[in-house]
Write a protein that holds these residues in place. Structure first.
Motif, PDB file in Angstrom:
ATOM      1  N   ARG A 112     -37.048 -46.318 -27.809  1.00 59.65           N
ATOM      2  CA  ARG A 112     -38.193 -46.194 -26.714  1.00 59.65           C
ATOM      3  C   ARG A 112     -38.122 -44.877 -26.895  1.00 59.65           C
ATOM      4  O   ARG A 112     -39.549 -43.700 -26.348  1.00 59.65           O
ATOM      5  CB  ARG A 112     -37.737 -46.828 -25.552  1.00 59.65           C
ATOM      6  CG  ARG A 112     -39.096 -46.477 -24.526  1.00 59.65           C
ATOM      7  CD  ARG A 112     -38.518 -47.454 -22.821  1.00 59.65           C
ATOM      8  NE  ARG A 112     -39.535 -47.075 -22.370  1.00 59.65           N
ATOM      9  CZ  ARG A 112     -39.299 -47.648 -20.942  1.00 59.65           C
ATOM     10  NH1 ARG A 112     -38.722 -48.525 -20.634  1.00 59.65           N
ATOM     11  NH2 ARG A 112     -40.387 -48.450 -20.760  1.00 59.65           N
ATOM     12  N   SER A 113     -36.965 -44.132 -26.163  1.00 62.90           N
ATOM     13  CA  SER A 113     -36.910 -42.618 -26.168  1.00 62.90           C
ATOM     14  C   SER A 113     -37.664 -41.858 -27.398  1.00 62.90           C
ATOM     15  O   SER A 113     -38.089 -40.794 -27.114  1.00 62.90           O
ATOM     16  CB  SER A 113     -35.634 -41.858 -26.009  1.00 62.90           C
ATOM     17  OG  SER A 113     -34.973 -42.602 -25.097  1.00 62.90           O
ATOM     18  N   ILE A 114     -37.651 -42.149 -28.563  1.00 60.21           N
ATOM     19  CA  ILE A 114     -37.970 -42.223 -30.367  1.00 60.21           C
ATOM     20  C   ILE A 114     -39.532 -41.765 -29.878  1.00 60.21           C
ATOM     21  O   ILE A 114     -40.031 -40.201 -30.452  1.00 60.21           O
ATOM     22  CB  ILE A 114     -37.238 -42.364 -31.007  1.00 60.21           C
ATOM     23  CG1 ILE A 114     -35.698 -42.184 -31.059  1.00 60.21           C
ATOM     24  CG2 ILE A 114     -38.142 -41.885 -32.471  1.00 60.21           C
ATOM     25  CD1 ILE A 114     -35.706 -43.202 -32.344  1.00 60.21           C
ATOM     26  N   ARG A 115     -40.301 -42.510 -29.596  1.00 57.94           N
ATOM     27  CA  ARG A 115     -41.554 -42.807 -29.453  1.00 57.94           C
ATOM     28  C   ARG A 115     -41.683 -42.215 -28.257  1.00 57.94           C
ATOM     29  O   ARG A 115     -42.955 -41.493 -28.220  1.00 57.94           O
ATOM     30  CB  ARG A 115     -41.907 -44.441 -29.128  1.00 57.94           C
ATOM     31  CG  ARG A 115     -41.429 -45.302 -30.294  1.00 57.94           C
ATOM     32  CD  ARG A 115     -42.646 -47.136 -29.953  1.00 57.94           C
ATOM     33  NE  ARG A 115     -42.054 -47.949 -31.079  1.00 57.94           N
ATOM     34  CZ  ARG A 115     -40.815 -48.405 -31.111  1.00 57.94           C
ATOM     35  NH1 ARG A 115     -39.561 -48.182 -29.721  1.00 57.94           N
ATOM     36  NH2 ARG A 115     -40.561 -49.015 -32.324  1.00 57.94           N
ATOM     37  N   THR A 116     -40.898 -42.077 -27.136  1.00 55.47           N
ATOM     38  CA  THR A 116     -41.859 -41.295 -26.542  1.00 55.47           C
ATOM     39  C   THR A 116     -41.747 -39.591 -27.022  1.00 55.47           C
ATOM     40  O   THR A 116     -42.897 -38.964 -26.899  1.00 55.47           O
ATOM     41  CB  THR A 116     -40.789 -41.131 -25.009  1.00 55.47           C
ATOM     42  OG1 THR A 116     -40.789 -42.182 -24.141  1.00 55.47           O
ATOM     43  CG2 THR A 116     -41.432 -40.691 -23.734  1.00 55.47           C
ATOM     44  N   ILE A 117     -41.055 -39.069 -27.084  1.00 56.71           N
ATOM     45  CA  ILE A 117     -40.848 -37.431 -27.616  1.00 56.71           C
ATOM     46  C   ILE A 117     -42.167 -37.827 -28.441  1.00 56.71           C
ATOM     47  O   ILE A 117     -42.597 -36.498 -28.371  1.00 56.71           O
ATOM     48  CB  ILE A 117     -39.154 -37.429 -28.261  1.00 56.71           C
ATOM     49  CG1 ILE A 117     -38.038 -37.583 -27.483  1.00 56.71           C
ATOM     50  CG2 ILE A 117     -39.340 -36.240 -29.579  1.00 56.71           C
ATOM     51  CD1 ILE A 117     -36.978 -37.334 -28.339  1.00 56.71           C
ATOM     52  N   LEU A 118     -41.880 -38.273 -29.636  1.00 62.18           N
ATOM     53  CA  LEU A 118     -42.921 -38.426 -30.471  1.00 62.18           C
ATOM     54  C   LEU A 118     -44.482 -38.185 -30.017  1.00 62.18           C
ATOM     55  O   LEU A 118     -45.295 -37.297 -30.048  1.00 62.18           O
ATOM     56  CB  LEU A 118     -42.901 -39.390 -31.522  1.00 62.18           C
ATOM     57  CG  LEU A 118     -44.179 -39.514 -32.600  1.00 62.18           C
ATOM     58  CD1 LEU A 118     -44.373 -37.451 -33.669  1.00 62.18           C
ATOM     59  CD2 LEU A 118     -44.422 -40.466 -33.285  1.00 62.18           C
ATOM     60  N   SER A 119     -44.897 -39.389 -28.867  1.00 62.85           N
ATOM     61  CA  SER A 119     -45.877 -38.781 -28.413  1.00 62.85           C
ATOM     62  C   SER A 119     -46.243 -37.514 -27.143  1.00 62.85           C
ATOM     63  O   SER A 119     -47.086 -36.884 -27.143  1.00 62.85           O
ATOM     64  CB  SER A 119     -45.895 -40.474 -26.722  1.00 62.85           C
ATOM     65  OG  SER A 119     -45.862 -41.742 -27.657  1.00 62.85           O
ATOM     66  N   LYS A 120     -45.029 -37.192 -27.237  1.00 61.63           N
ATOM     67  CA  LYS A 120     -45.369 -36.008 -26.260  1.00 61.63           C
ATOM     68  C   LYS A 120     -45.298 -34.549 -26.710  1.00 61.63           C
ATOM     69  O   LYS A 120     -46.558 -33.999 -26.847  1.00 61.63           O
ATOM     70  CB  LYS A 120     -44.038 -35.473 -25.157  1.00 61.63           C
ATOM     71  CG  LYS A 120     -43.721 -33.959 -24.938  1.00 61.63           C
ATOM     72  CD  LYS A 120     -42.062 -34.192 -24.300  1.00 61.63           C
ATOM     73  CE  LYS A 120     -42.045 -33.054 -23.468  1.00 61.63           C
ATOM     74  NZ  LYS A 120     -41.929 -32.018 -25.063  1.00 61.63           N
TER      75      LYS A 120
END
Length: 302
Positions: free
Chosen positions: A226-234
């Motif tokens: 989930r954190s990887i997806r958040t980092i990419l979105s940011k």
């Protein structure tokens, strides 16, 4: 519904998926949801045991799903989940017939995978700059995802020792615990070295200093999917890309760019960890679309 027996059989099936099939937590939860939905339908329509389910009852369930306006892919997945359960119950000699095996599955919607053009990837890399430890982590993360085409789940479980800088490969454990080695290019190697030698050491100090995981969160613990997806979105927002980019789109981009540049389809299949070549072949449709676009935009008489 004969809950005690049915619940026990379902529990054993879920255990079978976890232990014998080695399915991921996400996949197992998906099976459980689909089975729960069908059991709810059984209860509502006074079908009291899985042993009482008939072909006509399955047809009424299909009609029910269509009335709820489920997408074709969702209907196919739900029926496939139940088909697997009934196949298991036949194997265990609880049932003699798999009524779901006779059920026609709606054809899945033929959506092409989304990907970024090479120019868009360069724009995205420009957003992954900075000299702070987390900046170096994010840059290494993006470089590795694009360099290997690995799944986010595979990336989040990598350990430092899975990277072999000497020969330039990463050791990946994929779906069903299938293992493969993927080459990594010079950009990813440089980004990973900088992250491991400098940034990761500093991030690790914020935690208990014991984890072997390659990518860490700001607290020094393992970085989640989930954190990887958040980092990419940011970072996508920072790059001002006018589209929603998921980590899986990097996997699609990896495969598409390889094929566009002449890579063999079976090599791409091996790199992606696909069991069947047919799964990889969808990317040939993407490259055909790309060729059509280039032709239309550049041929004077297109």
């Amino acid at each position: 519904m004969n809950q005690s027996k049915d619940e026990q059989w379902i529990k054993e099936f879920i255990r079978f998926l976890q232990v014998e099939k080695n399915y991921s937590v996400h996949t197992v939860k998906s099976y459980q949801r689909d089975i729960d939905d069908f059991c709810h339908f059984m209860k509502k329509h006074e079908c009291f045991s899985l042993t009482e389910v008939t072909y006509l009852f399955v047809r009424s369930y299909l009609t029910y799903l269509h009335e709820l306006a489920y997408a074709r892919n969702s209907v196919s997945r739900k029926i496939s989940s139940m088909r697997s359960l009934f196949h298991y119950l036949m194997r265990e000699e609880i049932l003699t017939t798999n009524v779901f095996a006779e059920t026609y599955l709606p054809k899945k919607a033929g959506r092409l995978p989304t990907f970024l053009y090479e120019e868009e990837m360069l724009q995205l890399f420009d957003a992954f700059q900075g000299e702070k430890p987390l900046d170096k982590r994010d840059r290494a993360l993006l470089e590795l995802l694009y360099a290997t085409g690995m799944r986010v789940s595979e990336c989040s479980h990598l350990e430092v020792e899975d990277i072999d800088f000497h020969i330039g490969t990463v050791f990946v454990t994929g779906k069903g615990r299938k293992e493969r080695y993927i080459p990594i290019g010079s950009f990813a190697v440089d980004a990973l070295k900088e992250y491991i030698d400098d940034a990761r050491v500093n991030i690790l100090k914020k935690g208990n200093g014991e984890t072997k995981r390659l990518f860490l969160n700001y607290r020094g613990g393992p970085l989640s999917e989930r954190s990887i997806r958040t980092i990419l979105s940011k970072r996508v927002k920072e790059a001002s890309l006018h589209q929603h980019v998921r980590p899986h789109d990097l996997r699609h981009s990896f495969a598409t760019h390889l094929l566009n540049n002449g890579a063999d389809l079976r090599v791409v299949q091996e790199l992606l960890g696909h069991e069947n070549l047919s799964t990889t072949q969808i990317y040939t449709h993407v490259t055909k679309e790309r060729l059509r676009d280039v032709y239309k935009n550049h041929h004077p008489r297109a």
